[in-house]
Design a protein around this motif. Structure first.
Motif, PDB file in Angstrom:
ATOM      1  N   LEU A  74       0.829  -1.206   0.000  1.00 46.16           N
ATOM      2  CA  LEU A  74       0.000   0.000   0.000  1.00 46.16           C
ATOM      3  C   LEU A  74       0.865   1.259   0.000  1.00 46.16           C
ATOM      4  O   LEU A  74       0.523   2.271  -0.608  1.00 46.16           O
ATOM      5  CB  LEU A  74      -0.949  -0.006   1.204  1.00 46.16           C
ATOM      6  N   GLU A  75       2.028   1.175   0.666  1.00 43.62           N
ATOM      7  CA  GLU A  75       2.962   2.313   0.661  1.00 43.62           C
ATOM      8  C   GLU A  75       3.426   2.598  -0.768  1.00 43.62           C
ATOM      9  O   GLU A  75       3.505   3.753  -1.192  1.00 43.62           O
ATOM     10  CB  GLU A  75       4.201   1.997   1.519  1.00 43.62           C
ATOM     11  N   ILE A  76       3.743   1.521  -1.496  1.00 41.24           N
ATOM     12  CA  ILE A  76       4.178   1.700  -2.908  1.00 41.24           C
ATOM     13  C   ILE A  76       3.054   2.385  -3.688  1.00 41.24           C
ATOM     14  O   ILE A  76       3.284   3.313  -4.465  1.00 41.24           O
ATOM     15  CB  ILE A  76       4.529   0.335  -3.548  1.00 41.24           C
ATOM     16  N   HIS A  77       1.831   1.940  -3.455  1.00 39.30           N
ATOM     17  CA  HIS A  77       0.702   2.555  -4.151  1.00 39.30           C
ATOM     18  C   HIS A  77       0.611   4.051  -3.809  1.00 39.30           C
ATOM     19  O   HIS A  77       0.326   4.878  -4.666  1.00 39.30           O
ATOM     20  CB  HIS A  77      -0.614   1.862  -3.763  1.00 39.30           C
ATOM     21  N   HIS A  78       0.871   4.347  -2.560  1.00 37.00           N
ATOM     22  CA  HIS A  78       0.814   5.733  -2.106  1.00 37.00           C
ATOM     23  C   HIS A  78       1.836   6.584  -2.856  1.00 37.00           C
ATOM     24  O   HIS A  78       1.535   7.668  -3.341  1.00 37.00           O
ATOM     25  CB  HIS A  78       1.083   5.758  -0.595  1.00 37.00           C
TER      26      HIS A  78
END
Ligand code: PEP
Ligand code: MG
Length: 579
Positions: A74-78
Motif C-alpha cells: 500500500l505504501e508503494i501505491h501511495h
C-alpha cells in the motif's frame, strides 16, 4: 451512422447499447470533454487524487500493524499516486486531448503497463499489478458510486473491447452481454469459439472499434455479415429489426430438426456430436439433439480456477456425464497455451501457438497432467468416457502420453479406485506431421478427431487469431484437403473411428464436401447442431462424393469455395440465408 467491417465469428443480429470494456473491466462512460470543461475536469482529477490518497492512508493504518507486507504494498501505491510525472502526464491528456479524467488515467497507466509487460521479468510483473491497482483506485474514486463492471451490470449491453481473452468471454452472461465486437481476433480463436458456444452474435478484427464508440452509444452487430453499424439511422434500425425477426423465424424452423434423425437423403447416418467448453453447455447440447460430446475442451476448467485439483476436475466430468446418460463423452486433456493462458499459467513465448502448448505443456508439468488423468479415469467408471490427447505431432509423444496414462491406471488399481480398463484412448489430428503420418498413429489409438482449426493454421502457417492474415486462413486449401484425405484413409485402413471437431464442421458451405470426403461423424458447437442436421438431411452421399472429387482436383482454395457455393445454391436452396 458509420459501418465497420470485420470478421463474423458468431452468427446473429443484436441491436443494443454499448459497454466499452476499457480497463480491468471498469466501464468508462465517457471519453471526451468540451473545451470549457477542461479546468473543471482537471480539478475533478486533483480531488480524486486527494481522496484516493486519504482512502489509502486509512487502509495503511488499518492493516499496518497486522500485515507488514500488505502495508508495504500500500505504501508503494501511495508513492505512485503522488508521482508527479504520472500526474502531469494525466493532466496533459485532459488539457491537450480533452480526455475525461477517467480516460486520461486509463490511457497513461495502460501505456506504462504495456511498456512493463514487454520487459518480461517477474520482478517487473509485480509492478504491473501495482499499476493496475492504482488505476482501479483512481477510477473508483473518479466514478464514485457509479462504477459499473461486467459483474455488476444490470441491463443488457453490447460489449466492445480491444480484445477479449477466452476466459473473459467464458465468464460473460449472455442474458446481459447480448453481443460483442473487438478490434482484434480471428474466426477460430477460442474467444470466437466461446461466443458461438454462448450463442451471442460477435464480430472481431474491427481494428479500432473500441476507440470509435463511447458507453451508451447504440450499435448494431451483424454476426452474419461481420458488420458493426455505429449510430444507425432510422431506416437502418427498421431494416435490422425486420432481420432480427427473420432470424427468429429461421431459428424456429431449425428447431424442428432436433427430433429428426441425422441421415443423408440416401440413408447414410452422420453422427453429430457437440463441442463444449463448460459443463453447463451440456444441457443445451443434449436438448439440441447432440449424439454425445465429441470434444470437451477441459482447459476452461483451468481458466475457471487457479489450481483445479483432482476433485474439481472429477466433479466437472461427473456433472457432464449425469446430463449425458448413456451418450459418449470425449474428454480432451489440457490444451493450455496458444491463446489460452491465465495468470497462473502464463506462457511468455514469442510464438505461443508453436510453443509449450497443450500436450507439450502437460509433459513439462506431469503433476498437473496426472491430476487430470486421474480424474478422467475415475469418471470413466461412471459413463461412456473417451480420452483424447491434443496436439500430438510424433509417435513418441503419443507413446509417452499413453505410458503416463498406464501408470495412472496402475496407481488407481493399487488404490482400489474404479475406472474403465477398456477406456478408448484417441488423439486429435491437428498437427500436419500427424496427418501426414496418420497411418503410423492409426494402429496405436482407438480414434482420431481432426482438429481443423489448428490443422489449417499449422499447415498454412496462418495464425488463427490474427486478423491481418485472416484471408489466408483457408479451410479448403488443397493442402488441407489432402491432409483430411490422408487421415480418413489411414483411419479406414486401421478400422478406427474418425471424426472432425474443428469449426469448419459447422459451416453449411463445407458440409457437403466433408461428407463427400468420407466423414461420418462431426462434433460442432451445440447451437449449430440443428442447422448441421438440416444440411446433412439435404445431401446425397454419392453426389457429395463427386463434388469432393472435383474439389480435390482443384489447385486453389478460391476455386473450391466457388464450386461449393454453386453446389449449395443448387442443392441446398432452403439454407442459403446463412451465406
Ligand atoms: C481444433 O484445433 O480444430 C480444435 C477443435 O481444437 P481447439 O479449437 O480447441 O484448438
Ligand atoms: Mg486445436
Amino acid at each position: 451512422m458509420e459501418l465497420k467491417k470485420g470478421i463474423p465469428v458468431s452468427p446473429g443480429i443484436v441491436i443494443g447499447q454499448v459497454f466499452v470494456l476499457d480497463t480491468e473491466e471498469i466501464r468508462i462512460p465517457q471519453r471526451f470533454i468540451e473545451k470549457e470543461e477542461i479546468d473543471p475536469e482537471l480539478a475533478r482529477f486533483e480531488c480524486a487524487i486527494v481522496l484516493a490518497e486519504k482512502n489509502l492512508a486509512r487502509e495503511i493504518k488499518k492493516v499496518g500493524k497486522k500485515i507488514g507486507v500488505a502495508s508495504q504494498i500500500l505504501e508503494i501505491h501511495h508513492q505512485l499516486l503522488r508521482d508527479s510525472i504520472l500526474q502531469s502526464e494525466i493532466q496533459k491528456g485532459i488539457r491537450e486531448n480533452q480526455y475525461t479524467a477517467e480516460y486520461a488515467v486509463s490511457r497513461v497507466l495502460n501505456r506504462y503497463i504495456k511498456q512493463l509487460q514487454s520487459m518480461d521479468s517477474p520482478i517487473i510483473a509485480e509492478r504491473i499489478h501495482d499499476l493496475y491497482d492504482i488505476e482501479r483506485l483512481i477510477l473508483n474514486t473518479l466514478l464514485g458510486g457509479r462504477v459499473e463492471t461486467l459483474q455488476t451490470l444490470e441491463e443488457s449491453v453490447v460489449l466492445i473491447a480491444r480484445n477479449l481473452t477466452p476466459s473473459q468471454a467464458a465468464s460473460l452472461d449472455p442474458k446481459l452481454v447480448t453481443g460483442f465486437a473487438t478490434d482484434v481476433g480471428g474466426k477460430t480463436s477460442h474467444t470466437a469459439i466461446m461466443a458461438r458456444a454462448l450463442g451471442i452474435p460477435a464480430v472481431v478484427a474491427l481494428e479500432n472499434i473500441s476507440t470509435s464508440v463511447a458507453g451508451g452509444d447504440v450499435v448494431i452487430i451483424d454476426g452474419f455479415r461481420g458488420v458493426v453499424i455505429l449510430d444507425p439511422d432510422k431506416r437502418t434500425l427498421a431494416e435490422y429489426r425486420d432481420k432480427v425477426q427473420d432470424v427468429e423465424r429461421v431459428a424456429i424452423r431449425l428447431k424442428k430438426q432436433i427430433g429428426l434423425v441425422s441421415e443423408t437423403i440416401d440413408g447414410y447416418s452422420i453422427d453429430v456430436k457437440a463441442n463444449i467448453e463448460l459443463p453447463q453447455e451440456v444441457h443445451s447440447a443434449v436438448s439440441l439433439g447432440a449424439a454425445g460430446i465429441g470434444l470437451f475442451r477441459t482447459e476452461f476448467i483451468h481458466l475457471d480456477s487457479a489450481r483445479p485439483d483432482e476433485e474439481f476436475h472429477f466433479n466437472h466430468y461427473r456433472a457432464v456425464l449425469r446430463e449425458l446418460g448413456d451418450q459418449p463423452l470425449t474428454i480432451r486433456t489440457l490444451d493450455l497455451g496458444g491463446d489460452k493462458s491465465t495468470d497462473e499459467f502464463a506462457f511468455n513465448e514469442e510464438n505461443p501457438f508453436l510453443g509449450c502448448r497443450s500436450i507439450r505443456y502437460c509433459f513439462s508439468r506431469p503433476d498437473v497432467f496426472r491430476v487430470q488423468l486421474r480424474a478422467i479415469l475415475r469418471a470413466s467408471a461412471l459413463g461412456r468416457v473417451k480420452l483424447m490427447i491434443p496436439m500430438i505431432g510424433a509417435v513418441s509423444e503419443l507413446e509417452k502420453a499413453q505410458h503416463m496414462i498406464e501408470q495412472v491406471c496402475e496407481e488407481l488399481q493399487s488404490e482400489g479406485i474404479a475406472y474403465d480398463p477398456d477406456i478408448e484412448i484417441g488423439m486429435m489430428v491437428e498437427v500436419p506431421s500427424a496427418a501426414i503420418t496418420a497411418d503410423m498413429f492409426a494402429s496405436r489409438v482407438k480414434f482420431f478427431s481432426v482438429g481443423t482449426n489448428d490443422l489449417i493454421q499449422y499447415s498454412l502457417a496462418v495464425d488463427r487469431t490474427n486478423e491481418h492474415v485472416a484471408e489466408l486462413y483457408d479451410p479448403v486449401h488443397p493442402a488441407v484437403l489432402r491432409l483430411l484425405v490422408q487421415t480418413l484413409d489411414a483411419a479406414e485402413k486401421s478400422e478406427i473411428d474418425v471424426s472432425l471437431c474443428g469449426e469448419m464442421g459447422a459451416e453449411p458451405l463445407f458440409l457437403p464436401l466433408l461428407v463427400g470426403l468420407g466423414f461420418r461423424c462431426l462434433s460442432v458447437t451445440p447451437q449449430r447442431i440443428p442447422e448441421v442436421k438440416q444440411v446433412i438431411r439435404s445431401i446425397q452421399v454419392n453426389e457429395a462424393a463427386r463434388l469432393a472429387d472435383r474439389c480435390l482436383a482443384m489447385c486453389d482454395g478460391f476455386a473450391v469455395t466457388r464450386e461449393l457455393r454453386d453446389w449449395s445454391r443448387q442443392n441446398l436452396p432452403d439454407i442459403g440465408y446463412v451465406w
